[in-house]
Design a protein around this motif. Structure first.
Motif, PDB file in Angstrom:
ATOM      1  N   GLY A  88      24.003  75.211  52.742  1.00 21.61           N
ATOM      2  CA  GLY A  88      23.585  74.039  53.506  1.00 21.61           C
ATOM      3  C   GLY A  88      22.983  73.009  52.582  1.00 21.61           C
ATOM      4  N   ASP A  89      21.771  72.563  52.905  1.00 14.47           N
ATOM      5  CA  ASP A  89      21.107  71.572  52.053  1.00 14.47           C
ATOM      6  C   ASP A  89      20.170  72.229  51.049  1.00 14.47           C
ATOM      7  N   ALA A  90      20.288  73.548  50.884  1.00 15.33           N
ATOM      8  CA  ALA A  90      19.487  74.259  49.890  1.00 15.33           C
ATOM      9  C   ALA A  90      20.390  75.264  49.186  1.00 15.33           C
ATOM     10  N   TRP A  91      19.795  76.397  48.751  1.00 20.61           N
ATOM     11  CA  TRP A  91      20.535  77.364  47.965  1.00 20.61           C
ATOM     12  C   TRP A  91      20.078  78.775  48.323  1.00 20.61           C
ATOM     13  N   ARG A  92      20.852  79.740  47.851  1.00 21.03           N
ATOM     14  CA  ARG A  92      20.430  81.123  47.854  1.00 21.03           C
ATOM     15  C   ARG A  92      20.903  81.722  46.546  1.00 21.03           C
ATOM     16  N   VAL A  93      20.407  82.902  46.193  1.00 20.69           N
ATOM     17  CA  VAL A  93      20.776  83.496  44.919  1.00 20.69           C
ATOM     18  C   VAL A  93      21.491  84.822  45.139  1.00 20.69           C
TER      19      VAL A  93
END
Length: 294
Positions: free
Chosen positions: A286-291
């Motif tokens: 989305g408008d961020a991230w994940r790792v």
């Protein structure tokens, strides 16, 4: 605060083209109430349990952190990055106070006796990133790595020298000043190339002179981040800072720039306090991230 079972003799290694990086733990993985370290609640952690647990968080919503060093082998040189907390040093936090760990023995078993280190690089001069710069010998703090050049960002030393917050004065006195007085310190600027493919990058905010390390070899790229990011939940909530950032607005901008670049260029991040493998790739969410662990 709870230390978790761990095999401290497991030395994780990565190859970045012709460059090799080895992780050596100083302490076992430790679970904390997230509010101790970052501006997060257990609820915010548990909302993301599907990808934070079990490596990065407990089922109760505590965050799991590492305290560790990275050793870079590049161009025939050995570069110790962020030499942890150190032994016999009085500190305000009970986890860090007057440690007596076999970290140097563990370092030797990983293949890196202290005399073999060519450079020591501190991304910044907080308690858990510069402690093993020195060791106590006959009541005197002496350089731990006698054959190394110690690399400090010039602006970081200037900031640390005047810092009076918490343990800062004691840290400078026992972990930085002896290196300066021994003539082993090289004060460098961002962009400094330590060895082929190993370059300092300014990543300010957590501290004014904070630097990360860019590793590039044969088309592969990694970044040793220092404390640009403390915990993976900050990828999902990138405007969340640690409780120890000197300039939060700058820290947020730096973190967003790093995550954007890492996601778009598939950069491997090697993160000082990430538990699990400590190495991640960043994916847009989305408008961020994940790792994702690597």
């Amino acid at each position: 605060m709870q230390q978790l079972p761990a095999d401290l003799e497991t030395f994780r290694q990565w190859s970045v083209g012709d460059i090799r990086v080895t992780r050596v733990l100083e302490l076992p993985p430790t679970a904390f109430d997230p509010a101790i370290f970052i501006q997060a609640t257990r609820h915010e952690i548990l909302d993301r349990r599907d990808w934070l647990c079990p490596s990065f968080a407990t089922a109760d919503g505590d965050i799991i952190l590492h305290f560790q060093a990275f050793i870079i082998e590049a161009g025939g040189k050995r570069i110790m990055v962020d030499p942890c907390i150190g032994n016999h040093k009085p500190r305000g936090h009970p986890l860090l106070d007057m440690l007596d760990t076999p970290f140097l023995d563990r370092l030797g078993r990983a293949g890196f006796p202290r005399e073999s280190i060519d450079f020591v690089l501190c991304t910044h001069l907080h308690v858990d990133h510069c402690g093993w710069n020195t060791m106590l010998v006959d009541g005197v703090w002496v350089p731990t790595f006698p054959n190394a050049h110690y690399l400090f960002a010039r602006s970081e030393v200037a900031f640390a020298q005047d810092d009076t917050d918490g343990d800062a004065a004691a840290i400078f006195t026992d972990s930085v000043k002896p290196i300066l007085e021994a003539g082993l310190a090289d004060l460098v600027e961002p962009g400094h190339e330590i060895a082929e493919g190993v370059i300092l990058k300014a990543t300010p905010g957590h501290t004014p002179g904070h630097c990360s390390i860019i590793l590039s070899s044969r088309g592969h790229q990694a970044m040793i981040t220092g404390d640009v990011i403390h915990h993976p939940v900050q990828a999902a909530l990138p405007d969340m800072c640690s409780n120890f950032c000197q300039d939060e607005a700058v820290a947020i901008a730096t973190r967003r720039d790093m995550l954007t670049h890492a996601a778009s260029q598939n950069v491997l991040l090697l993160v000082a306090h990430f538990a699990g493998s400590s190495a991640v790739h960043v994916r847009s969410d989305g408008d961020a991230w994940r790792v994702e662990e690597s």
